[in-house]
Each structure stands twice: as structure tokens, then as C-alpha cells.
Scaffold this motif. Structure first.
Motif, PDB file in Angstrom:
ATOM      1  N   ALA A  52      -2.937   4.991   7.989  1.00  0.00           N
ATOM      2  CA  ALA A  52      -2.642   6.239   7.277  1.00  0.00           C
ATOM      3  C   ALA A  52      -3.758   7.249   7.514  1.00  0.00           C
ATOM      4  O   ALA A  52      -3.494   8.431   7.769  1.00  0.00           O
ATOM      5  CB  ALA A  52      -2.473   5.976   5.787  1.00  0.00           C
ATOM      6  N   GLU A  53      -4.987   6.797   7.473  1.00  0.00           N
ATOM      7  CA  GLU A  53      -6.123   7.685   7.721  1.00  0.00           C
ATOM      8  C   GLU A  53      -6.083   8.235   9.143  1.00  0.00           C
ATOM      9  O   GLU A  53      -6.317   9.413   9.366  1.00  0.00           O
ATOM     10  CB  GLU A  53      -7.446   6.939   7.526  1.00  0.00           C
ATOM     11  N   ASP A  56      -2.160  10.454   9.845  1.00  0.00           N
ATOM     12  CA  ASP A  56      -1.895  11.747   9.228  1.00  0.00           C
ATOM     13  C   ASP A  56      -2.705  12.002   7.963  1.00  0.00           C
ATOM     14  O   ASP A  56      -2.472  12.984   7.280  1.00  0.00           O
ATOM     15  CB  ASP A  56      -0.398  11.879   8.920  1.00  0.00           C
ATOM     16  N   ARG A  58      -2.524  10.650   5.161  1.00  0.00           N
ATOM     17  CA  ARG A  58      -1.787  10.550   3.897  1.00  0.00           C
ATOM     18  C   ARG A  58      -2.503   9.570   2.957  1.00  0.00           C
ATOM     19  O   ARG A  58      -3.212   8.678   3.389  1.00  0.00           O
ATOM     20  CB  ARG A  58      -0.339  10.144   4.123  1.00  0.00           C
ATOM     21  N   GLU A  59      -2.291   9.779   1.699  1.00  0.00           N
ATOM     22  CA  GLU A  59      -2.906   8.926   0.687  1.00  0.00           C
ATOM     23  C   GLU A  59      -2.105   7.638   0.535  1.00  0.00           C
ATOM     24  O   GLU A  59      -0.878   7.662   0.560  1.00  0.00           O
ATOM     25  CB  GLU A  59      -2.983   9.664  -0.646  1.00  0.00           C
ATOM     26  N   ALA A  64       2.530   2.133  -2.198  1.00  0.00           N
ATOM     27  CA  ALA A  64       2.790   2.312  -0.763  1.00  0.00           C
ATOM     28  C   ALA A  64       2.521   1.018  -0.004  1.00  0.00           C
ATOM     29  O   ALA A  64       3.247   0.681   0.933  1.00  0.00           O
ATOM     30  CB  ALA A  64       1.931   3.442  -0.208  1.00  0.00           C
ATOM     31  N   SER A  94      -6.723  10.668  -6.388  1.00  0.00           N
ATOM     32  CA  SER A  94      -5.912  11.411  -5.442  1.00  0.00           C
ATOM     33  C   SER A  94      -6.322  12.871  -5.454  1.00  0.00           C
ATOM     34  O   SER A  94      -6.582  13.449  -6.516  1.00  0.00           O
ATOM     35  CB  SER A  94      -4.426  11.283  -5.813  1.00  0.00           C
ATOM     36  N   GLN A  96      -4.256  15.069  -4.516  1.00  0.00           N
ATOM     37  CA  GLN A  96      -2.993  15.750  -4.801  1.00  0.00           C
ATOM     38  C   GLN A  96      -2.574  15.605  -6.258  1.00  0.00           C
ATOM     39  O   GLN A  96      -1.898  16.462  -6.803  1.00  0.00           O
ATOM     40  CB  GLN A  96      -1.892  15.208  -3.891  1.00  0.00           C
TER      41      GLN A  96
END
Length: 160
Positions: A52-53, A56, A58-59, A64, A94, A96
Motif C-alpha cells: 500500500a505504501e 499508492d 493508501r492507509e 483492510a 489516520s 483522513q
């Protein structure tokens, strides 16, 4: 294609799934820098965070991890907790949504994954040592293509 050739092809195609299962179930050959069975299991979780790192940014949450591995969230939670306890992962807030916990590799986790990658390559080299270079590279190319198609299929299934 003759009936005999078609039957042989079907038998080979039927054997692919069980062969992939054996790859996952068996620990890699004892090569330089062996990976303990416990760390081998931890790499399942660490790889999700690392990919993921790298892909893209993404967290990654425990949810997940559960979804990616196809396991119950409580199983994923235990796996993540084990990796945190071993010093390979850490939880963070996070960016986000501050209410969510996301997972990050520690330096120790990055080193384990680097060692695991070296171990995988050494095992591949050892297993295919008697193969021609052409066959070794062709298997690698086809395996990467297979994984790419599998990921695309997973992405389409999520979008449906």
C-alpha cells in the motif's frame, strides 16, 4: 489438439490450484538468512502495508488486512497485534479520519521484509538452479502476469 493432448492439458490446468496451495503451505527452503515460521506468517500482514505504501500510499487498517487476507476481522486483529508486539508494525492516526487507526511499518518491519525478499529470491534461485535462464525468466514473467491479472480481478469484484 488430439483427445490425449486435451486430456493432458486439462490435467495440468486442474493441478495448478493445488500446486499454488503447496507453495503457500510449505516454508521456503532453508537458504541463507532463514525466516522463522512466525516471521513468515507476519510477512503476510507486513506485505499488505508495504505494498500500500509503495503503490499508492493508501492507509491500511486492520479491516483492510482482514479483507485482503480473506479472514475474520478478529483474526486480522490478532495477526496485527502480533506484528506490533514483535516491533514490525505500529499504529498511527489516520490523516483522513483521526478516529481511525492505520498501520505503518517500523524500521524493524522494513528490515524483515527486505530480508524476506532476499530469502524469496535465494529460494527461487535454488529451486530453479537446474533450469535454463530462459525458463527461469519465463516463469517469473508469467507469475507476475498471473498476479497482476488476479489483482485486476479483485479490483473489478470490489467495484461490482
Amino acid at each position: 489438439m488430439t483427445k490425449h493432448q486435451a486430456d493432458e492439458a486439462e490435467a495440468l490446468l486442474d493441478a495448478v490450484g493445488p500446486a499454488f496451495g503447496k507453495l503457500r503451505r510449505s516454508s521456503l527452503l532453508e537458504v541463507a538468512e532463514p525466516i522463522s515460521p512466525k516471521d513468515l506468517s507476519r510477512t503476510l500482514v507486513l506485505n499488505i502495508v508495504l505494498e500500500a505504501e509503495q503503490d499508492d500510499g493508501r492507509e491500511v487498517t486492520v479491516g483492510a488486512v482482514a479483507e485482503h487476507l480473506g479472514v475474520d476481522p478478529s483474526v486480522a486483529s490478532r495477526m496485527v497485534s502480533d506484528s506490533i508486539g514483535a516491533g514490525h508494525l505500529e499504529r498511527g492516526a489516520s490523516q483522513q479520519d483521526g478516529r481511525r487507526s492505520v498501520l505503518h511499518l517500523t524500521d524493524q518491519g522494513r528490515e524483515l521484509m527486505a530480508r524476506f525478499r532476499r530469502h524469496q529470491r535465494a529460494a527461487y534461485d535454488q529451486i530453479t538452479a537446474d533450469w535454463s535462464e530462459r525458463d527461469r525468466v519465463e516463469l517469473a514473467r508469467l507469475m507476475l502476469r498471473y498476479v497482476s491479472c488476479q489483482e485486476a480481478l479483485r479490483g473489478r469484484a470490489k467495484g461490482a
